[in-house]
Motif scaffolding. Sequence first.
Motif, mmCIF file in Angstrom:
data_model
loop_
_atom_site.group_PDB
_atom_site.id
_atom_site.type_symbol
_atom_site.label_atom_id
_atom_site.label_comp_id
_atom_site.label_asym_id
_atom_site.label_seq_id
_atom_site.Cartn_x
_atom_site.Cartn_y
_atom_site.Cartn_z
ATOM 1 N N ASP A 137 43.074 45.570 41.158
ATOM 2 C CA ASP A 137 43.228 44.187 41.607
ATOM 3 C C ASP A 137 44.274 43.492 40.740
ATOM 4 O O ASP A 137 44.086 43.352 39.534
ATOM 5 C CB ASP A 137 41.867 43.498 41.486
ATOM 6 C CG ASP A 137 41.875 42.040 41.904
ATOM 7 O OD1 ASP A 137 42.949 41.510 42.250
ATOM 8 O OD2 ASP A 137 40.785 41.440 41.881
ATOM 9 N N ALA A 138 45.355 43.049 41.351
ATOM 10 C CA ALA A 138 46.434 42.389 40.601
ATOM 11 C C ALA A 138 45.988 41.067 39.979
ATOM 12 O O ALA A 138 46.660 40.551 39.094
ATOM 13 C CB ALA A 138 47.647 42.175 41.497
ATOM 14 N N THR A 139 44.857 40.508 40.425
ATOM 15 C CA THR A 139 44.373 39.282 39.785
ATOM 16 C C THR A 139 43.598 39.584 38.504
ATOM 17 O O THR A 139 43.151 38.666 37.825
ATOM 18 C CB THR A 139 43.487 38.420 40.724
ATOM 19 O OG1 THR A 139 42.283 39.112 41.016
ATOM 20 C CG2 THR A 139 44.233 38.041 41.993
ATOM 21 N N SER A 140 43.439 40.857 38.180
ATOM 22 C CA SER A 140 42.843 41.290 36.908
ATOM 23 C C SER A 140 43.855 42.190 36.203
ATOM 24 O O SER A 140 43.666 43.403 36.114
ATOM 25 C CB SER A 140 41.538 42.067 37.150
ATOM 26 O OG SER A 140 40.581 41.240 37.744
ATOM 27 N N PRO A 141 44.946 41.606 35.711
ATOM 28 C CA PRO A 141 46.019 42.428 35.128
ATOM 29 C C PRO A 141 45.578 43.176 33.881
ATOM 30 O O PRO A 141 44.854 42.625 33.050
ATOM 31 C CB PRO A 141 47.116 41.407 34.817
ATOM 32 C CG PRO A 141 46.408 40.104 34.687
ATOM 33 C CD PRO A 141 45.235 40.177 35.616
ATOM 34 N N GLN A 142 46.006 44.429 33.793
ATOM 35 C CA GLN A 142 45.626 45.312 32.690
ATOM 36 C C GLN A 142 46.629 45.190 31.545
ATOM 37 O O GLN A 142 47.809 44.938 31.779
ATOM 38 C CB GLN A 142 45.586 46.765 33.175
ATOM 39 C CG GLN A 142 44.721 46.995 34.404
ATOM 40 C CD GLN A 142 43.273 46.659 34.176
ATOM 41 O OE1 GLN A 142 42.652 47.179 33.253
ATOM 42 N NE2 GLN A 142 42.738 45.762 34.980
ATOM 43 N N GLY A 143 46.141 45.394 30.319
ATOM 44 C CA GLY A 143 47.037 45.425 29.176
ATOM 45 C C GLY A 143 46.828 44.255 28.232
ATOM 46 O O GLY A 143 46.026 43.364 28.480
ATOM 47 N N LYS A 144 47.582 44.286 27.142
ATOM 48 C CA LYS A 144 47.483 43.270 26.109
ATOM 49 C C LYS A 144 48.617 42.259 26.235
ATOM 50 O O LYS A 144 49.617 42.510 26.887
ATOM 51 C CB LYS A 144 47.564 43.929 24.730
ATOM 52 C CG LYS A 144 46.396 44.849 24.389
ATOM 53 C CD LYS A 144 46.496 45.316 22.953
ATOM 54 C CE LYS A 144 45.371 46.174 22.458
ATOM 55 N NZ LYS A 144 44.293 46.514 23.325
ATOM 56 N N GLY A 145 48.461 41.129 25.569
ATOM 57 C CA GLY A 145 49.525 40.134 25.499
ATOM 58 C C GLY A 145 49.626 39.253 26.733
ATOM 59 O O GLY A 145 48.734 39.217 27.582
ATOM 60 N N VAL A 146 50.737 38.551 26.813
ATOM 61 C CA VAL A 146 50.983 37.620 27.913
ATOM 62 C C VAL A 146 51.280 38.412 29.187
ATOM 63 O O VAL A 146 52.055 39.358 29.164
ATOM 64 C CB VAL A 146 52.162 36.679 27.568
ATOM 65 C CG1 VAL A 146 52.460 35.733 28.733
ATOM 66 C CG2 VAL A 146 51.877 35.892 26.295
ATOM 67 N N LYS A 147 50.640 37.994 30.277
ATOM 68 C CA LYS A 147 50.809 38.667 31.557
ATOM 69 C C LYS A 147 51.215 37.644 32.617
ATOM 70 O O LYS A 147 50.694 36.543 32.649
ATOM 71 C CB LYS A 147 49.518 39.380 31.950
ATOM 72 C CG LYS A 147 49.160 40.523 31.003
ATOM 73 C CD LYS A 147 47.851 41.175 31.318
ATOM 74 C CE LYS A 147 46.645 40.637 30.621
ATOM 75 N NZ LYS A 147 46.693 40.361 29.217
ATOM 76 N N VAL A 148 52.151 38.057 33.452
ATOM 77 C CA VAL A 148 52.653 37.221 34.534
ATOM 78 C C VAL A 148 52.315 37.927 35.844
ATOM 79 O O VAL A 148 52.675 39.088 36.031
ATOM 80 C CB VAL A 148 54.187 37.050 34.408
ATOM 81 C CG1 VAL A 148 54.725 36.235 35.560
ATOM 82 C CG2 VAL A 148 54.551 36.416 33.080
ATOM 83 N N ILE A 149 51.602 37.228 36.727
ATOM 84 C CA ILE A 149 51.267 37.781 38.046
ATOM 85 C C ILE A 149 52.196 37.147 39.066
ATOM 86 O O ILE A 149 52.203 35.928 39.232
ATOM 87 C CB ILE A 149 49.797 37.500 38.421
ATOM 88 C CG1 ILE A 149 48.845 38.101 37.375
ATOM 89 C CG2 ILE A 149 49.498 38.034 39.823
ATOM 90 C CD1 ILE A 149 47.390 37.676 37.551
ATOM 91 N N VAL A 150 52.990 37.977 39.735
ATOM 92 C CA VAL A 150 53.962 37.489 40.715
ATOM 93 C C VAL A 150 53.434 37.712 42.127
ATOM 94 O O VAL A 150 52.898 38.780 42.436
ATOM 95 C CB VAL A 150 55.311 38.235 40.555
ATOM 96 C CG1 VAL A 150 56.310 37.766 41.608
ATOM 97 C CG2 VAL A 150 55.874 38.045 39.152
ATOM 98 N N HIS A 151 53.604 36.702 42.971
ATOM 99 C CA HIS A 151 53.307 36.875 44.395
ATOM 100 C C HIS A 151 54.306 36.055 45.186
ATOM 101 O O HIS A 151 54.991 35.181 44.657
ATOM 102 C CB HIS A 151 51.852 36.484 44.716
ATOM 103 C CG HIS A 151 51.610 35.016 44.699
ATOM 104 N ND1 HIS A 151 51.466 34.286 45.842
ATOM 105 C CD2 HIS A 151 51.521 34.140 43.679
ATOM 106 C CE1 HIS A 151 51.280 33.017 45.523
ATOM 107 N NE2 HIS A 151 51.311 32.898 44.216
ATOM 108 N N ILE A 152 54.408 36.356 46.475
ATOM 109 C CA ILE A 152 55.383 35.714 47.348
ATOM 110 C C ILE A 152 54.719 34.578 48.126
ATOM 111 O O ILE A 152 53.617 34.730 48.650
ATOM 112 C CB ILE A 152 55.973 36.732 48.351
ATOM 113 C CG1 ILE A 152 56.623 37.902 47.601
ATOM 114 C CG2 ILE A 152 56.962 36.068 49.308
ATOM 115 C CD1 ILE A 152 57.727 37.519 46.652
ATOM 116 N N CYS A 153 55.435 33.453 48.199
ATOM 117 C CA CYS A 153 55.004 32.301 48.991
ATOM 118 C C CYS A 153 56.044 32.047 50.082
ATOM 119 O O CYS A 153 57.187 32.473 49.970
ATOM 120 C CB CYS A 153 54.945 31.046 48.120
ATOM 121 S SG CYS A 153 53.776 31.132 46.765
ATOM 122 N N ASN A 154 55.636 31.304 51.093
ATOM 123 C CA ASN A 154 56.577 30.908 52.144
ATOM 124 C C ASN A 154 57.209 29.561 51.791
ATOM 125 O O ASN A 154 56.784 28.894 50.848
ATOM 126 C CB ASN A 154 55.874 30.863 53.497
ATOM 127 C CG ASN A 154 54.747 29.841 53.497
ATOM 128 O OD1 ASN A 154 54.975 28.649 53.329
ATOM 129 N ND2 ASN A 154 53.519 30.311 53.672
#
Length: 158
Positions: free
Chosen positions: A10-27
């Motif tokens: 699930d991309a809304t639960s990003p894996q790993g340490k540190g700062v994480k940026v979740i990218v998605h596309i909007c209209n």
Amino acid sequence: MEEIKYIKGDATSPQGKGVKVIVHICNNIGGWGKGFVLAISKRWKEPEANYRKWHRERAKNDFELGNVQIVQVEKYIHIVNLIGQQGIKTGSKGVPVRYEAIEAGLEKVALFAIENEASVHMPRIGCGLAGGKWNQIEPLIEKTLLAQDIQVTVYDFD
């Protein structure tokens, strides 16, 4: 050069340490209500509220194809609302995805990721409701993010 890491999850639960940026596309018409945005809204209210406000006040801001809005939702997690879709329906001009807008938005994401030493996380952006092809999106990620040695993880939801 980094390589895209593909994982099931699930991309809304990003894996790993540190700062994480979740990218998605909007209209670019202010619509928020189908696809990956529903998963985002289920976890955090700010990305949708900020996107709707950005659209509502578009006469006075930069709400247009290729631009991004970065919303911090947790201490180490930011959501990127990337406007990479013209409308929401397939029509005479083809599917809604706009590859050049996604590329422009990813260039902005790269700057933010470098400044914040962040990794980037996403579903297969632009390939759901936007109607894009991953074999056209992947090279954009390589050109904008991987070429800058930014770690990218793509999540395929089970």
